[in-house]
Enzyme design. Sequence first.
Site, PDB file in Angstrom:
ATOM      1  N   LYS A  15       2.641   2.415  -1.171  1.00  0.00           N
ATOM      2  CA  LYS A  15       1.389   3.493  -1.805  1.00  0.00           C
ATOM      3  C   LYS A  15       1.878   4.710  -1.185  1.00  0.00           C
ATOM      4  O   LYS A  15       2.082   5.269  -2.481  1.00  0.00           O
ATOM      5  CB  LYS A  15      -0.152   3.465  -0.917  1.00  0.00           C
ATOM      6  N   GLU A  85      -3.566   8.487   1.310  1.00  0.00           N
ATOM      7  CA  GLU A  85      -4.169   8.740   1.706  1.00  0.00           C
ATOM      8  C   GLU A  85      -5.704   8.929   1.689  1.00  0.00           C
ATOM      9  O   GLU A  85      -6.425   9.307   2.250  1.00  0.00           O
ATOM     10  CB  GLU A  85      -4.027   9.120   3.644  1.00  0.00           C
ATOM     11  N   CYS A 179      -3.664 -11.783   4.445  1.00  0.00           N
ATOM     12  CA  CYS A 179      -4.582 -12.345   3.507  1.00  0.00           C
ATOM     13  C   CYS A 179      -6.107 -12.821   4.853  1.00  0.00           C
ATOM     14  O   CYS A 179      -5.947 -12.892   5.374  1.00  0.00           O
ATOM     15  CB  CYS A 179      -4.262 -14.076   3.143  1.00  0.00           C
TER      16      CYS A 179
END
Length: 191
Positions: A15, A85, A179
């Site tokens: 990100k 963020e 996951c």
Amino acid sequence: MAKLYFKYGAMGSSKSAQALITKFNYEEQGMRCWLIKPATDTRDGADIVASRIGLSAHGEVIAPEDSIGEKYQAAGWFDVIIADEAQFFTPEQIDELRDIVDTADIPVLCFGLRTDFQTKFFPGARRLMEIADSITEIKTICTCGRKAVVNARLDGSGGIVTEGEQVVLGGNDTYTAMCHKCWAEKIRLQR
């Protein structure tokens, strides 16, 4: 027509790297970028946005009590706002970013986590999910190969933490992307 974007992913999904690459791309076209980050994120320095792959840039720090709208007006004119963020911004600050998109007609790109280590929304992320024009998942994988959706917090022994404060800053030594199946199984096994 400008939009409010929310680009979210689990820990380690790049990100911050994507936020910094986006900033570079805008600036390479001669456009002015306002890079902002919440004061909560102090991992790499108060005013540094950094990625695990080594990219970094100075950003303006926004405290929870700050008005993003007022800081934007005081900072001058920009072609785009890039927020790293973003989950740590307050819902009110997210509303201010929405207002900037609507009134200044500039894009606002928010990068951040959707949920915490207990799979609960961060307040800023929830508000972005409610009002963003575009919501995109930045995918990463679990060690089993499935898509990671959980930001698993680790204790000192590698066990999964299931209780505690919502915000505990850390990197690969504190969190791992998993996951849901692996996360739930590991919690069951450690009981």
